[in-house]
Design an enzyme around this catalytic site. Structure first.
Site, short mmCIF file in Angstrom:
data_model
loop_
_atom_site.label_atom_id
_atom_site.label_comp_id
_atom_site.label_asym_id
_atom_site.label_seq_id
_atom_site.Cartn_x
_atom_site.Cartn_y
_atom_site.Cartn_z
N SER A 1 0.83 -1.21 0.00
CA SER A 1 0.00 0.00 0.00
C SER A 1 0.86 1.26 0.00
O SER A 1 0.60 2.21 -0.74
CB SER A 1 -0.90 0.02 1.24
OG SER A 1 -1.82 -1.02 1.19
N ARG B 1 1.43 4.28 -3.03
CA ARG B 1 1.18 5.70 -2.75
C ARG B 1 2.44 6.54 -2.96
O ARG B 1 2.35 7.72 -3.32
CB ARG B 1 0.63 5.85 -1.32
CG ARG B 1 -0.83 5.33 -1.22
CD ARG B 1 -1.19 4.96 0.20
NE ARG B 1 -2.61 4.65 0.36
CZ ARG B 1 -3.18 3.48 0.06
NH1 ARG B 1 -2.46 2.50 -0.47
NH2 ARG B 1 -4.48 3.27 0.25
N GLY C 1 -6.14 -3.92 -7.51
CA GLY C 1 -7.31 -3.10 -7.15
C GLY C 1 -6.88 -1.73 -6.67
O GLY C 1 -7.55 -0.72 -6.95
N ARG D 1 -14.12 -7.08 -10.59
CA ARG D 1 -14.26 -6.46 -9.26
C ARG D 1 -15.04 -5.14 -9.33
O ARG D 1 -14.96 -4.42 -10.32
CB ARG D 1 -12.88 -6.28 -8.63
CG ARG D 1 -12.22 -7.63 -8.38
CD ARG D 1 -10.88 -7.50 -7.73
NE ARG D 1 -10.98 -6.93 -6.39
CZ ARG D 1 -9.92 -6.60 -5.65
NH1 ARG D 1 -8.71 -6.79 -6.13
NH2 ARG D 1 -10.08 -6.10 -4.45
N SER E 1 -13.20 1.29 3.42
CA SER E 1 -12.29 0.86 2.36
C SER E 1 -11.27 1.95 2.09
O SER E 1 -11.64 3.07 1.72
CB SER E 1 -13.08 0.56 1.08
OG SER E 1 -12.25 0.71 -0.05
N ASP F 1 -6.84 -7.91 4.89
CA ASP F 1 -6.06 -8.74 3.96
C ASP F 1 -5.50 -10.00 4.63
O ASP F 1 -4.95 -10.87 3.95
CB ASP F 1 -4.90 -7.94 3.37
CG ASP F 1 -5.40 -6.92 2.35
OD1 ASP F 1 -6.55 -7.05 1.89
OD2 ASP F 1 -4.64 -5.99 2.03
N LYS G 1 -12.62 -9.44 -2.93
CA LYS G 1 -11.16 -9.28 -3.05
C LYS G 1 -10.70 -9.95 -4.35
O LYS G 1 -11.51 -10.18 -5.24
CB LYS G 1 -10.47 -9.87 -1.81
CG LYS G 1 -10.76 -9.08 -0.53
CD LYS G 1 -10.20 -7.68 -0.62
CE LYS G 1 -10.61 -6.81 0.55
NZ LYS G 1 -10.25 -5.40 0.35
C1 S3P Z 1 -5.68 -1.38 0.05
C2 S3P Z 1 -6.91 -1.39 0.62
C3 S3P Z 1 -7.67 -2.61 0.91
C4 S3P Z 1 -6.80 -3.85 0.80
C5 S3P Z 1 -5.92 -3.82 -0.40
C6 S3P Z 1 -4.99 -2.62 -0.34
C7 S3P Z 1 -5.00 -0.08 -0.18
O1 S3P Z 1 -8.72 -2.73 -0.05
O2 S3P Z 1 -7.60 -5.02 0.77
O3 S3P Z 1 -5.12 -5.00 -0.44
O4 S3P Z 1 -3.77 -0.06 -0.43
O5 S3P Z 1 -5.67 0.95 -0.10
P1 S3P Z 1 -10.19 -2.09 0.22
O6 S3P Z 1 -10.04 -0.62 0.24
O7 S3P Z 1 -11.02 -2.56 -0.93
O8 S3P Z 1 -10.64 -2.67 1.53
#
Ligand code: S3P
Length: 429
Positions: A23, A27, A94, A122, A167, A315, A342
């Site tokens: 994550s 970013r 995602g 998704r 989320s 996760d 997911k």
């Molecule tokens: C993430 C947010 C989560 C997580 C994903 C990474 C992120 O998803 O499951 O692996 O980096 O913002 P959700 O926002 O759909 O819960």
């Protein structure tokens, strides 16, 4: 289709370092690309998901150099991205597609984002709806609910958005759009999801205010390049934490792991199950808490998991399910409906796989009941193309009564390319 067969192990021992946080790595590229100056990133995760983000920004004219040690991003400022010459391929990620869709909504150009066969199934309506309310024009399959998404960016207006789900992807997508919107953009969520965006926005000098229920971003404020040091990913560490907890005689030290409280639900849950997990040398790195994690084999008990801890461990449920399968008594998981959207439906995938190993599992709409057992059978299980299912079932193999073959394991390289080498390193015969 690649598969691997894993033998039972005598214990899991040693000292390891897991790769950088996925994550935070995403970013760092995104904010580095739109900041002024050169951002340097150490500890960047070179998994396929993060490479999708890197390629997308290169396709928008951002110079990104990687010498294998440090990633250097020459920021183009808030308004310096270029219209990409082709569709932006987000692969399996995602986070890439949802966050980038927010960012692209504020650009004065046209773009199309898509991904692999899993990502294209998704839900995208969760970001398309609020971004549309801000003024973005987004078209996509299924009436704008599925990728590919075609985004005609332009002037945006700040909104006050109450997200129905906790989320970080929804929150961060809107926050990124908020950097470009007139006025203020506020996002609130039922309970706090991971707050890496909030922390990194502050690090890069965005105008941001946080309160108990959400975050407010002011648009039009330029960002300044920073040095970012990415800690190890607690989601990757989780597989090794569970490996050590369930395998008798284990003791593992996992060094330099991010322990942001919005991510440590897995530690709270496993400690509540009786797990001996200690956080050592707590420190702050680039605005994120970091620690070394010491784990010892423990006899675990089943517990009830629901409520605000769920987004803080979202996760890690595949790994937690494996711990539950070895715990004494029943573990109930509720309020975890998000697991169904997911990389695969993780409730059904874990229930099916654990049943194949002789564990009784009952599925509910928003979770499952796992009846722990001392005996886990060997056999063949499938990842469903989901990295975290593949890795958690590989960990289960350490304590099975016979070898376990996990099929379709190439997905592991999305988040943890060195997973099997590390597992081989700690698992004693
Ligand atoms: C993430 C947010 C989560 C997580 C994903 C990474 C992120 O998803 O499951 O692996 O980096 O913002 P959700 O926002 O759909 O819960």
């Amino acid at each position: 289709m690649d598969s691997i067969t894993i033998q039972p192990a005598a214990s899991a021992r040693g000292e390891i370092i897991v790769p950088g946080d996925k994550s935070i790595s995403h970013r760092s590229i995104m904010l580095g690309a739109i900041a002024n100056g050169v951002t340097t990133v150490r500890g960047f995760l070179r998994g396929e998901d993060n490479m999708s983000t890197m390629h997308a920004f290169r396709d928008m004219g951002v110079e990104i150099n990687d010498d294998g040690e440090t990633v250097r991003i020459t920021g183009r400022g808030l308004h310096g991205l270029k219209e990409p010459g082709n569709v932006l391929d987000c692969g399996n990620s995602g986070t890439t597609i949802r966050l980038i869709t927010g960012l692209l909504s504020g650009q004065s150009f046209f773009s199309v984002v898509t991904g692999d066969q899993y990502l294209r199934k998704r839900p995208m309506k969760r970001v398309v709806d609020p971004l549309t309310r801000m003024g973005a024009r987004i078209a996509g399959r299924g009436g704008g609910t599925l990728a590919p998404l075609a985004i005609s960016g332009g002037p945006l207006q700040g909104i006050d958005y109450q997200s129905p789900v906790s989320s970080a992807q929804i929150k961060s997508s809107i926050m990124l759009a908020g950097l470009y919107a007139a006025g203020e953009t506020t996002v609130t969520e039922p309970s706090l999801s991971r707050d890496h965006s909030e922390r990194m926005f502050q690090l890069f000098g965005a105008s941001l205010v946080r309160n108990a229920s959400g975050v407010t971003v002011r648009g039009g404020v330029e960002l300044a390049a920073r040095e970012v040091s990415v800690p190890g990913d607690i989601s990757s560490a989780a597989f090794f934490i569970v490996a050590a907890l369930i395998t008798p005689g284990s003791e593992l030290l996992i060094k330099n792991v991010g322990v942001n409280p919005s991510r440590t639900g897995v530690i709270d849950i496993l400690q509540a199950m009786g797990g001996d997990i200690r956080l050592l040398e707590l420190r702050d790195v680039s605005g994120e808490p970091v620690a070394d994690i010491l784990v010892r084999y423990s006899s675990l008990k089943g517990i009830a998991i629901s409520g605000t801890v769920v987004p803080r461990a979202i996760d890690e449920f595949p790994a937690i399910c494996v711990a539950a399968a070895r715990a004494e008594g029943v573990t109930t998981i509720r309020d975890a409906m998000e697991l169904r959207v997911k990389e695969t439906d993780r409730i059904t995938a874990m229930a099916d796989n654990l049943r194949k190993l002789g564990i009784t599992v009952t599925e509910t709409e928003d979770g499952m009941d796992i009846f722990g057992s001392e005996r886990l059978l060997g056999g063949t299980v499938d990842s469903s193309g989901d990295h975290r299912i593949a890795m958690s079932m590989s960990v289960a193999a350490l304590v099975a009564s016979g070898p376990i073959t996990v099929t379709d394991i190439s997905c592991v390289s999305t988040s943890f390319p060195t997973f099997f080498q590390l597992l081989g390193k700690v698992a004693a015969k």
